[in-house]
Enzyme design. Structure first.
Site, PDB file in Angstrom:
ATOM      1  N   THR A 148       1.197   0.033  48.268  1.00 30.21           N
ATOM      2  CA  THR A 148      -0.107  -0.019  48.855  1.00 30.21           C
ATOM      3  C   THR A 148      -0.565  -1.431  48.936  1.00 30.21           C
ATOM      4  O   THR A 148      -0.601  -1.879  48.058  1.00 30.21           O
ATOM      5  CB  THR A 148      -0.805   1.140  48.511  1.00 30.21           C
ATOM      6  OG1 THR A 148      -2.272   0.832  48.759  1.00 30.21           O
ATOM      7  CG2 THR A 148      -1.072   0.918  46.785  1.00 30.21           C
ATOM      8  N   GLU A 159      -3.775  -1.513  48.698  1.00 30.38           N
ATOM      9  CA  GLU A 159      -4.714  -0.993  47.728  1.00 30.38           C
ATOM     10  C   GLU A 159      -4.926  -1.956  46.375  1.00 30.38           C
ATOM     11  O   GLU A 159      -5.634  -2.206  45.804  1.00 30.38           O
ATOM     12  CB  GLU A 159      -4.736   0.558  47.207  1.00 30.38           C
ATOM     13  CG  GLU A 159      -5.143   1.527  48.397  1.00 30.38           C
ATOM     14  CD  GLU A 159      -6.510   1.299  48.715  1.00 30.38           C
ATOM     15  OE1 GLU A 159      -7.501   1.015  47.804  1.00 30.38           O
ATOM     16  OE2 GLU A 159      -6.932   1.492  49.965  1.00 30.38           O
ATOM     17  N   TYR A 208      14.442   0.710  34.154  1.00 32.00           N
ATOM     18  CA  TYR A 208      14.989   1.464  35.434  1.00 32.00           C
ATOM     19  C   TYR A 208      15.227   0.527  36.564  1.00 32.00           C
ATOM     20  O   TYR A 208      16.262   0.914  37.477  1.00 32.00           O
ATOM     21  CB  TYR A 208      14.586   2.732  35.716  1.00 32.00           C
ATOM     22  CG  TYR A 208      14.480   3.612  34.318  1.00 32.00           C
ATOM     23  CD1 TYR A 208      15.518   3.782  33.285  1.00 32.00           C
ATOM     24  CD2 TYR A 208      13.144   3.877  34.226  1.00 32.00           C
ATOM     25  CE1 TYR A 208      15.440   4.390  32.245  1.00 32.00           C
ATOM     26  CE2 TYR A 208      12.964   4.873  32.890  1.00 32.00           C
ATOM     27  CZ  TYR A 208      14.117   4.890  31.940  1.00 32.00           C
ATOM     28  OH  TYR A 208      13.957   5.770  31.071  1.00 32.00           O
TER      29      TYR A 208
END
Ligand code: GDP
Length: 287
Positions: free
Chosen positions: A97, A99, A121
């Site tokens: 995002t 954001e 991972y």
């Protein structure tokens, strides 16, 4: 909504396989149609993780749910790929995002801001973050401002509603169209890389309102300021838009609430800091 649609395999000899989460949403539905048209099947060589709580205001109201779905949900998907031993075969698109940049759209942030795998991972996987600025379409959720406005204009035009109530009219956003295949393009690269996707143009909610009403041949004139501001039909004077503080964002009202206006310009800030450090280093060269 973690399933893709099933498709017939008529042209599947060279088919790629994709898994899309969030297929009921705006982006997922466009992407699924696009990939199906390209002859994709659904068992993942490419994973598009779009299933998320994406509304900013709701992320404050339902913060735990949002963290579970957006953050832990992503981790679970990465973990699933790792446990299934797919990390060398499967490319992952993560709907990140803009954001993350704190909405400072006037100062474009770029892909150069470094990102590194933040969990074990991530290593060895082809995983990209797409940091998309606002992207809209007729499928946009109804509580996002663009849809709220276009739905309102349609309802008012059809006599189903009298006026639209909005929050901050002068908020600006970089609004692009969701029917944009940047996500797919990212997974076609040789190396995984994060990308910021933005049109580079910002417009205000006010402009969106004006343009939306112009589509139905109406001109909006504005009256009053702040919470008392209203938008009217230029010809008939009919009330079309009203401000309702209910839709204000806490993070966007600092200026209004505190009466705060930035006084120091960017140039002044730089000069202030350099001047201070010059005198510091003169006093103490080892500082
Ligand atoms: P966001 O950028 O992901 O928060 O997308 P939104 O469409 O929800 O909001 C875009 C901008 O429109 C924000 O600056 C809001 O403060 C502003 N806005 C003004 N009125 C409204 C409204 O009634 N609803 C929403 N959702 N946003 C509004």
């Amino acid at each position: 909504s973690g399933e893709g649609p099933s498709v017939n395999h008529s042209n599947s000899s060279n088919s790629k396989v994709a898994l899309i989460t969030g297929i009921t949403g705006q982006d997922g539905s466009y992407l699924a149609e696009f990939l199906i048209e390209k002859g994709y099947e659904i068992r993942p060589k490419e994973i598009y993780n779009l299933g998320a709580q994406s509304h900013v205001k709701i992320s404050f109201e339902l913060s735990e749910y949002t963290a579970q779905v957006d953050a832990i949900g992503t981790l679970r998907l990465l973990e699933a790929v790792r446990v299934a031993g797919l990390e060398k075969d499967t490319k992952i698109y993560q709907a990140s995002t803009s954001e993350l940049y704190g909405k400072v759209v006037e100062v474009p942030q770029t892909e150069k801001t470094p990102f590194y795998p933040r969990s074990p991972y991530a290593y060895g996987m082809f995983a990209c973050n797409g940091l998309l600025f606002n992207h809209e379409s007729p499928r946009r959720g109804e509580n996002f401002v663009t849809r709220k406005i276009t739905r309102g204009v349609a309802k008012i035009t059809l006599g189903l509603m009298t006026h639209i109530e909005l929050g901050t009219l002068d908020s600006k956003r970089d609004w692009g169209h969701a029917k944009d295949y940047a996500m797919w393009l990212m997974l076609q690269q040789k190396e995984p890389e994060d990308f910021v996707v933005a049109t580079g143009e910002t417009h205000s909610v006010r402009e969106f309102v004006e343009k939306a009403f112009a589509c139905v041949g109406r001109q909006v004139t504005w009256r009053g300021t702040g919470v008392d501001e209203t938008g009217h039909d230029a010809e008939t004077d009919q009330l079309l838009v009203k401000v309702n503080p209910k839709y204000f964002r806490q993070t966007e009202v600092a200026k209004e609430k505190l009466g705060w206006v930035p006084r120091v310009t960017f140039d002044e800030l730089v000069r202030d800091m350099v001047t201070a450090d010059l005198s510091l280093m003169k006093r103490d060269p080892a500082a």
